[in-house]
Design an enzyme around this catalytic site. Sequence first.
Site, PDB file in Angstrom:
ATOM      1  CB  SER A 174      73.988 -26.007 133.395  1.00 46.03           C
ATOM      2  OG  SER A 174      74.868 -26.506 132.469  1.00 46.03           O
ATOM      3  CE1 TYR A 225      70.682 -26.086 128.532  1.00 42.95           C
ATOM      4  CE2 TYR A 225      72.922 -25.896 129.125  1.00 42.95           C
ATOM      5  CZ  TYR A 225      71.642 -26.329 129.364  1.00 42.95           C
ATOM      6  OH  TYR A 225      71.469 -27.557 130.356  1.00 42.95           O
TER       7      TYR A 225
END
Length: 284
Positions: free
Chosen positions: A176, A189
């Site tokens: 990501s 995250y």
Amino acid sequence: MSTDTLPPQHQDRQPGHQGPLHPQPRTDREEILGSEKLRGKVVLITGGDSGIGRAVAVRAAKEGADVAIAYLDEDEDATETRRLVEDYGVRFFSMAGDVGDEATCRRIVDATVARLGGLHVLVNDAAEQHPQDRIEDITSEQLERTFRTNVFAQFYMTKAALAHMGRGACIINIASITAYEGSPRLIDYSSTKGAIVSFTRALSNSLIERGIRVNAVAPGPIWTPLIAASYDAQTVATFGADTPMKRPGQPDEVAGAVAFLASEDAGYISGQTIHVNGGTVVNG
């Protein structure tokens, strides 16, 4: 180039369902033709019922691969993925289960090999996120759960898959942009995605002598069920608007990068990360 943002919407349950989203995330574009670059391959995708995982499954099928997906419990979404994949005339297998559990990962891999006859490409896509305004609000339970789904699962799936992979196989991990920029509301995250980048590099160095390539794709803001399940309606309405392209990305825009890395077109690429993020330069 479209600069459309999204209408306000929210789902109350992670990891979210694709059916209620409006507009529907774009899974496939008919004008992009397959070139048989994955013919004869078996591709296994975690989180393959919806979002990026569904788009990867469909693109793999378009390129001629037989496809297996693992998913948590979103049976309706998985059924739609089956329909889209089988429209390309390839074989399909799906299995529900929590990939944060090592025994479940072994069962998924073994069942895929038994049903489809082998395993050549593993795409580790399953993930979850739970925004919090402060690190103090991230409970130990949330921290462990996020790492278990996002990081442990990639270890477990890889370990199980390698028993069936030979020279020419490849592993693609979905990282990501948050690994590079850091998200203030997604500290845990972001940390898992940073771990995935390092995992990709170390695993590549470990497996390259066995003829197995390992790479990653780091999406920016992509319109998937996870977004509607993570944020309130007004946040969704501005999702992706801060990218240089002024819009969220679509799952099929990530799937193209995955298909490239899975193919022999990327035969001299390993240990790398492709950034599909709407033009944000991260230099990593």
